[in-house]
Design a protein around this motif. Structure first.
Motif, PDB file in Angstrom:
ATOM      1  N   GLY B  27      31.364 -70.775  63.439  1.00 48.12           N
ATOM      2  CA  GLY B  27      31.863 -70.709  62.068  1.00 48.12           C
ATOM      3  C   GLY B  27      32.229 -72.059  61.489  1.00 48.12           C
ATOM      4  N   PHE B  28      31.951 -73.111  62.234  1.00 50.92           N
ATOM      5  CA  PHE B  28      32.334 -74.470  61.817  1.00 50.92           C
ATOM      6  C   PHE B  28      31.115 -75.178  61.238  1.00 50.92           C
ATOM      7  CE2 PHE B  28      32.981 -79.012  63.355  1.00 50.92           C
ATOM      8  CZ  PHE B  28      33.846 -79.357  62.335  1.00 50.92           C
ATOM      9  N   ALA B  29      31.287 -75.706  60.023  1.00 48.97           N
ATOM     10  CA  ALA B  29      30.132 -76.261  59.300  1.00 48.97           C
ATOM     11  C   ALA B  29      29.445 -77.391  60.067  1.00 48.97           C
ATOM     12  CB  ALA B  29      30.591 -76.764  57.924  1.00 48.97           C
ATOM     13  N   HIS B  30      30.212 -78.193  60.794  1.00 46.29           N
ATOM     14  CA  HIS B  30      29.624 -79.359  61.480  1.00 46.29           C
ATOM     15  C   HIS B  30      29.336 -79.066  62.952  1.00 46.29           C
ATOM     16  CE1 HIS B  30      30.493 -81.776  57.937  1.00 46.29           C
ATOM     17  NE2 HIS B  30      31.687 -81.225  57.914  1.00 46.29           N
ATOM     18  N   ARG B  31      29.042 -77.784  63.241  1.00 44.51           N
ATOM     19  CA  ARG B  31      28.875 -77.387  64.649  1.00 44.51           C
ATOM     20  C   ARG B  31      27.787 -78.184  65.360  1.00 44.51           C
ATOM     21  NH1 ARG B  31      27.548 -73.403  61.229  1.00 44.51           N
ATOM     22  NH2 ARG B  31      25.321 -72.992  60.963  1.00 44.51           N
ATOM     23  N   THR B 202      38.049 -72.342  64.762  1.00 45.77           N
ATOM     24  CA  THR B 202      37.355 -72.872  63.581  1.00 45.77           C
ATOM     25  C   THR B 202      38.291 -73.763  62.767  1.00 45.77           C
ATOM     26  OG1 THR B 202      36.037 -70.844  63.503  1.00 45.77           O
ATOM     27  CG2 THR B 202      35.981 -72.247  61.551  1.00 45.77           C
ATOM     28  N   GLU B 206      38.038 -77.765  61.981  1.00 45.62           N
ATOM     29  CA  GLU B 206      38.039 -78.311  60.615  1.00 45.62           C
ATOM     30  C   GLU B 206      39.129 -79.372  60.447  1.00 45.62           C
ATOM     31  OE1 GLU B 206      38.334 -74.636  58.486  1.00 45.62           O
ATOM     32  OE2 GLU B 206      36.151 -74.283  58.560  1.00 45.62           O
ATOM     33  N   TRP B 209      38.171 -82.467  62.326  1.00 45.28           N
ATOM     34  CA  TRP B 209      37.083 -83.159  61.613  1.00 45.28           C
ATOM     35  C   TRP B 209      37.646 -83.950  60.436  1.00 45.28           C
ATOM     36  CZ3 TRP B 209      32.019 -83.753  62.835  1.00 45.28           C
ATOM     37  CH2 TRP B 209      31.187 -84.269  61.850  1.00 45.28           C
TER      38      TRP B 209
END
Lengths: 236, 236
Positions: B27-31, B202, B206, B209
Motif C-alpha cells: 500500500g506504499f507508493a514508493h514500494r 504503510t 510514508e 519516506w
C-alpha cells in the motif's frame, strides 16, 4: 552500522576518497561491525556508450586550458593519490560512459564480490594501462574479482540487466541531496561529502556510532515474541 | 529506503508480522524503492542443538497451563494468522534451536535468495508437516529457494559458517534496543515493534519516506567530482 558510498569509477576523488575512508575505518574501534555498500553515481550519464576521449583533452576543453595546463591539474590530483599510497597515471586514461561498469558492480554485489570488483576497476582505470571502457577488460576484471565469466558477459550484453539498480541508486542519491561524489552516508543518518582526511571519517564513524538509536513512535502495541519463547498471546 | 526486519523463524508473530508488513508495503507508493533485509534474532539462543519439543508442551510448561489451555493459546495465534490468509498448524510443531537456520538464511542472503528461503522456512514450520529442525528438510528448502545443495550442506556441516553474521545481527538488535521480535527498522531511523496492522506499516513507511534527509555536519570541504565531470582541482 552501515556505510553507503556513492561514487563513480571515473571520479578521481572517489578513488582517493575510498582509500582515505578505508584508513579512517581502520582507526574506528567498531570497524568489524561496519558493512560498506557501494552505490552507483554517474558523472556523465548522458555520454554516449562506446565513445571515449582522453581525460587530459576533456579537462582542457572543459576549463578552456591548454593540454599542458590540464596535465598540471591532473598532476595535482595525482599528488593527492600518491599521498595515500595509490598509483595514478596522468596520461593514457579515458573518459566515457560508466553505466555498464555500474551494472557489472551490481552483479558483483549480488554475488558478494562488489568491493573486490570495485577495487580492481579503480586500479585498472587509475593505476594500470587498462581501459575500463573495453568490455573485454571488464570481463577479465570480473573474473579476477571472482565472478563467473559467462555471467559477466551475459550482464554486459543485456543493457537492461541491473539497469534499474543503477537508476535506483542514482534516484536515492538525488533524494538524499547528494549532487557530487564521493558521498558517504552512515546509517542513513550522517552524510559526508568528498574525499575527506581519514580522521574525519573516523570521527564521523564514532559520532554515528554514539548516536545510534531508533525513534520508535509505533514501538508499543504490536504482538511480539521475547527471548525464551514468550509470545504475547491473548489469554496467556 | 531500506527496511530491516529482525525475526526468528520460530516466532509466530514474526510469521504473521511479515505478512502484515508485506501488505503494508504493497500500500506504499514508493514500494519499488524499498529494499527489505531480514536479520537474525534467536528466541532461544541457549537451547541445545538437535533437541526439540512440541510447541504446545513447551507453552503449557512455561505458563503453568494444561495442554488444552496451551492449545487454546495457540488457537488464538492461529486465528490471527488465518486472518492474514496464512495457514497455521497448532499441533505437530516443534520448538528448538534456530541457529543453523539463521546461518543458512545468511548463505541465502549472500546468494540473493534470502526472502525466498525465509518464506519457505516459515511455511514449512507453521503451515506444513515439515520440521525445520531436520537438516535434510533444511537442505531441501534451500534447494527449493534456489541454492546449491552442496553449498547448503557445507554450511550446515560447519558450525562456524555464517555464525558471526548471526551474532552480529543479534548484537545490532541489542544495540538498537530491540528485545522482542518482530522488530522493523526503517532506514535505521524508525523502529516498529511487533506484528502491527498493515496500515501501521504503510503509515510508518510514508513517515520515514517524508523524513528522509541526511544530517551532514561534514558535508563541506571535501574534494568531489560533480556531474558532467567537473572535479575540484586546485588551480582549476
Amino acid at each position: 552500522m552501515r556505510v553507503e558510498i556513492w561514487a563513480d569509477i571515473a571520479c578521481p576523488w572517489c578513488y582517493v576518497g575510498k582509500a582515505r575512508f578505508t584508513k579512517g575505518l581502520a582507526g574506528f574501534a567498531h570497524r568489524d561491525e561496519v558493512e560498506v555498500v557501494f552505490r552507483s553515481f554517474e558523472l556523465d550519464p548522458h555520454g554516449p556508450k562506446g565513445v571515449t576521449a582522453p581525460v587530459v583533452e576533456v579537462l582542457a576543453k572543459k576549463y578552456g586550458r591548454t593540454l599542458d595546463e590540464a596535465r598540471g591539474m591532473e598532476e595535482h590530483v595525482a599528488a593527492s593519490a600518491r599521498g595515500e599510497g595509490l598509483e595514478y597515471r596522468v596520461e593514457g586514461r579515458d573518459n566515457g560512459n560508466t553505466f555498464d561498469i555500474h551494472r557489472l558492480l551490481h552483479l558483483a554485489a549480488a554475488r558478494g564480490r562488489q568491493e573486490e570488483l570495485l577495487d580492481l576497476v579503480y586500479r585498472a582505470n587509475f593505476a594500470e594501462e587498462r581501459s575500463v571502457f573495453d568490455p573485454e577488460v571488464l570481463v577479465a576484471l570480473a573474473v579476477e574479482a571472482g565472478l563467473e565469466e559467462a555471467q559477466a558477459r551475459t550482464v554486459l550484453a543485456d543493457d537492461q540487466a541491473y539497469a534499474e539498480d543503477v537508476r535506483a541508486d542514482e534516484r536515492e542519491a538525488a533524494e538524499l541531496g547528494a549532487n557530487a561524489v564521493p558521498f558517504f552516508v552512515l546509517d542513513r543518518r550522517y552524510g559526508i561529502s568528498g574525499g575527506q582526511p581519514a580522521e574525519v571519517f573516523t570521527q564521523a564513524l564514532e559520532q554515528a556510532w554514539a548516536g545510534r538509536e531508533v525513534t520508535a513512535p509505533e514501538a508499543d502495541g504490536g504482538e511480539t515474541c521475547e527471548p525464551d519463547g514468550a509470545c504475547a498471546v491473548p489469554g496467556a
